[in-house]
Each structure stands twice: as structure tokens, then as C-alpha cells.
Design an enzyme around this catalytic site. Structure first.
Site, mmCIF file in Angstrom:
data_model
loop_
_atom_site.group_PDB
_atom_site.id
_atom_site.type_symbol
_atom_site.label_atom_id
_atom_site.label_comp_id
_atom_site.label_asym_id
_atom_site.label_seq_id
_atom_site.Cartn_x
_atom_site.Cartn_y
_atom_site.Cartn_z
ATOM 1 C CB ILE A 78 -0.928 -0.002 1.230
ATOM 2 C CG1 ILE A 78 -1.918 -1.169 1.133
ATOM 3 C CG2 ILE A 78 -1.671 1.321 1.354
ATOM 4 C CD1 ILE A 78 -2.726 -1.386 2.406
ATOM 5 C CG ASN A 93 -3.425 -1.668 -9.057
ATOM 6 O OD1 ASN A 93 -2.522 -2.487 -9.246
ATOM 7 N ND2 ASN A 93 -4.460 -1.937 -8.270
ATOM 8 C CG HIS A 95 -8.313 -4.717 -7.456
ATOM 9 N ND1 HIS A 95 -7.541 -5.019 -6.357
ATOM 10 C CD2 HIS A 95 -9.578 -5.090 -7.158
ATOM 11 C CE1 HIS A 95 -8.323 -5.540 -5.425
ATOM 12 N NE2 HIS A 95 -9.562 -5.591 -5.884
ATOM 13 C CB THR A 127 -6.762 7.959 -5.639
ATOM 14 O OG1 THR A 127 -7.611 6.908 -5.156
ATOM 15 C CG2 THR A 127 -7.194 8.375 -7.033
ATOM 16 C CG LEU A 130 -6.144 -0.466 -1.074
ATOM 17 C CD1 LEU A 130 -4.706 -0.237 -1.492
ATOM 18 C CD2 LEU A 130 -6.197 -1.390 0.139
ATOM 19 C CD GLU A 160 -5.597 -9.882 -13.421
ATOM 20 O OE1 GLU A 160 -4.664 -9.140 -13.074
ATOM 21 O OE2 GLU A 160 -5.964 -10.870 -12.764
HETATM 22 N N1 NHR Z 1 -1.725 2.259 -2.920
HETATM 23 C C1 NHR Z 1 -2.651 3.216 -2.953
HETATM 24 N N2 NHR Z 1 -2.418 4.330 -2.237
HETATM 25 N N3 NHR Z 1 -3.799 3.131 -3.667
HETATM 26 C C2 NHR Z 1 -4.051 2.019 -4.370
HETATM 27 O O1 NHR Z 1 -5.177 1.970 -5.070
HETATM 28 C C3 NHR Z 1 -3.118 0.941 -4.373
HETATM 29 C C4 NHR Z 1 -1.937 1.100 -3.619
HETATM 30 C C5 NHR Z 1 -0.984 0.077 -3.569
HETATM 31 C C6 NHR Z 1 -1.209 -1.110 -4.234
HETATM 32 C C7 NHR Z 1 -2.682 -2.615 -5.564
HETATM 33 C C8 NHR Z 1 -3.826 -3.303 -4.763
HETATM 34 C C9 NHR Z 1 -4.393 -4.463 -5.561
HETATM 35 O O2 NHR Z 1 -4.443 -4.425 -6.786
HETATM 36 C C10 NHR Z 1 -2.402 -1.277 -4.955
HETATM 37 C C11 NHR Z 1 -3.328 -0.261 -5.043
HETATM 38 C C12 NHR Z 1 -1.840 -4.407 -1.722
HETATM 39 C C13 NHR Z 1 -2.793 -4.389 -0.721
HETATM 40 C C14 NHR Z 1 -2.410 -4.727 0.702
HETATM 41 O O3 NHR Z 1 -3.264 -4.915 1.544
HETATM 42 C C15 NHR Z 1 -4.084 -4.022 -1.060
HETATM 43 C C16 NHR Z 1 -4.405 -3.678 -2.379
HETATM 44 C C17 NHR Z 1 -3.436 -3.693 -3.374
HETATM 45 C C18 NHR Z 1 -2.155 -4.075 -3.049
HETATM 46 N N4 NHR Z 1 -1.066 -4.778 1.020
HETATM 47 C C19 NHR Z 1 -0.518 -5.105 2.344
HETATM 48 C C20 NHR Z 1 0.280 -3.910 2.921
HETATM 49 O O4 NHR Z 1 0.421 -3.870 4.147
HETATM 50 C C21 NHR Z 1 0.422 -6.267 2.261
HETATM 51 C C22 NHR Z 1 -0.270 -7.510 1.749
HETATM 52 C C23 NHR Z 1 0.703 -8.607 1.313
HETATM 53 O O5 NHR Z 1 1.926 -8.397 1.300
HETATM 54 O O6 NHR Z 1 0.199 -9.690 0.926
HETATM 55 O O7 NHR Z 1 0.807 -3.096 2.138
HETATM 56 O O8 NHR Z 1 -4.915 -5.424 -4.977
#
Ligand code: NHR
Length: 184
Positions: A78, A93, A95, A127, A130, A160
Site C-alpha cells: 500500500i 493499477n 485489480h 489514488t 486503496l 487481465e
Molecule cells: N496504494 C494506494 N495508495 N492506492 C491504491 O489503489 C493501491 C496502492 C498500492 C497497491 C494494488 C492493490 C491491488 O491491486 C495497490 C493499489 C496491496 C494491498 C495490501 O493490503 C491491497 C491492495 C493492493 C495491493 N497490502 C498489504 C500492505 O500492508 C500487504 C499484503 C501482502 O503483502 O500480501 O501493504 O490489490
């Protein structure tokens, strides 16, 4: 990522300049090199939860390449509002759900558990919130009665690979209109 890199040839308005990962072991780093695109990794783990310090290191490497567009593809960290603001309106991104349904993780299992008849993938602008940025394109697939999260994920992944290169090509040409694909 590979499909995006491969798509950027000929009359495509963009070229791949750099591939990066937070995982030094990511297979895509070598594959990018094989395609002639420089790659790097910034391991997030030594930063021990200091997201801004991790992102500063990430940004330093990215900035050298002066990218116009940043595409997340399987990037799972994130990003803080500060990092997002540096690429506002030019970070994409993909998703694996039909957003606004199922932002976050475990999307395929959630679609199956909800009894949804269709699932899919969404390309959106990143943005600070998330998986909530403006939608640039979606691809839909039918959920089958005997689908597992893995079997559904595999069919969504095929879509995708169709969707993201098409959306990127349009985006790089300045077209932000939403693209909708159905399963062939
Ligand atoms: N960052 C922002 N600010 N906004 C978005 O829309 C984002 C982002 C970063 C990544 C991809 C997203 C996906 O396609 C993405 C979109 C990771 C997590 C998450 O929970 C959620 C959504 C996405 C990517 N990450 C955890 C964290 O603590 C770690 C989870 C893991 O390592 O398995 O960063 O799904």
C-alpha cells in the site's frame, strides 16, 4: 508486467523504460532484462514498516528514469498519499475484481462466497484511497458453479493480460474513456 512491456513497440505511444519490484527474488526482474528493459528491486523488509523511507528509496530509483506513467502490476505494498501525489493522475493499477466490488485482498474467494455470477478485473488510476481511483477499464468473466478461487483467478488472469495493455495504450494516447471487455 511482461505483457505491458511487450506491448510497447511499433506505433504504441509509450515505451518501457524501467521495471521495479519490492521483491529482489521476483522473476519479472530477469524477464524484464531479457526484454532489454533495466530493472531494480528495493526490498521493503529492511525498512521494518517505515513505508515513507521505503518509498523514498523507491522513488529515488524511479525518478532517475523520468517516467511519464507508472503501472502497478502485482505490486502489493500500500502506497502512502505522499508517494501517490508524486504520480497523481499517471499511476495505473490492475485489480482482480469488478471494482467497486472487493477492493483489497482475496477478491476471487470473496466473489465465490457471495455467489456472484461474474467476476473480472479492473484497471484504475491509483489514488490515496486503496483500489478506489477512477476506473479506466474492466474485463468480465463468468463464474462457473465449480470454480475455486484458483480456477477463477486463472481465467481472470487471461483477461487481465488482454485488458491492461489495451488500457495502457489508450491512456498513453490521452484517452481516459472507460474500456469494457467481455470474455471471448
Ligand atoms: N496504494 C494506494 N495508495 N492506492 C491504491 O489503489 C493501491 C496502492 C498500492 C497497491 C494494488 C492493490 C491491488 O491491486 C495497490 C493499489 C496491496 C494491498 C495490501 O493490503 C491491497 C491492495 C493492493 C495491493 N497490502 C498489504 C500492505 O500492508 C500487504 C499484503 C501482502 O503483502 O500480501 O501493504 O490489490
Amino acid at each position: 508486467m511482461i505483457r505491458l512491456v511487450r506491448s510497447m513497440t511499433g506505433d504504441h505511444p509509450a515505451r518501457a523504460v524501467l521495471v521495479g519490484s519490492n521483491d529482489p527474488e521476483a522473476g519479472g526482474l530477469r524477464k524484464a532484462g531479457d526484454l532489454g528493459v533495466p530493472s531494480f528491486a528495493i526490498d521493503h523488509r529492511p525498512f521494518k514498516g517505515d513505508r515513507e523511507a521505503f518509498e523514498d528509496a523507491l522513488y529515488a530509483r524511479l525518478a532517475e528514469a523520468e517516467p511519464d506513467i507508472l503501472c502497478l502490476a502485482g505490486f502489493m505494498r500500500i502506497l502512502t498519499p505522499g508517494f501517490v501525489s508524486r504520480f497523481e493522475g499517471r499511476m495505473l493499477n490492475i485489480h482482480p475484481s469488478l471494482l467497486p466490488k472487493y477492493p483489497g485482498l482475496h477478491t476471487h474467494q470473496r466473489a465465490i462466497d457471495a455467489g456472484d455470477g461474474e467476476a473480472g478485473a479492473t484497471v484504475h488510476l491509483v489514488t490515496a484511497e486503496l483500489d478506489a481511483g477512477p476506473i479506466l477499464g474492466q474485463a468480465r468473466v463468468a463464474v462457473k458453479p465449480d470454480d475455486s478461487a484458483d480456477s477463477l483467478a486463472a481465467r481472470v488472469l487471461v483477461q487481465e493480460h488482454r485488458l491492461y495493455p489495451q488500457v495502457l495504450r489508450r491512456f498513453a494516447a490521452g484517452n481516459l474513456d472507460r474500456l469494457d471487455l467481455a470474455e471471448l
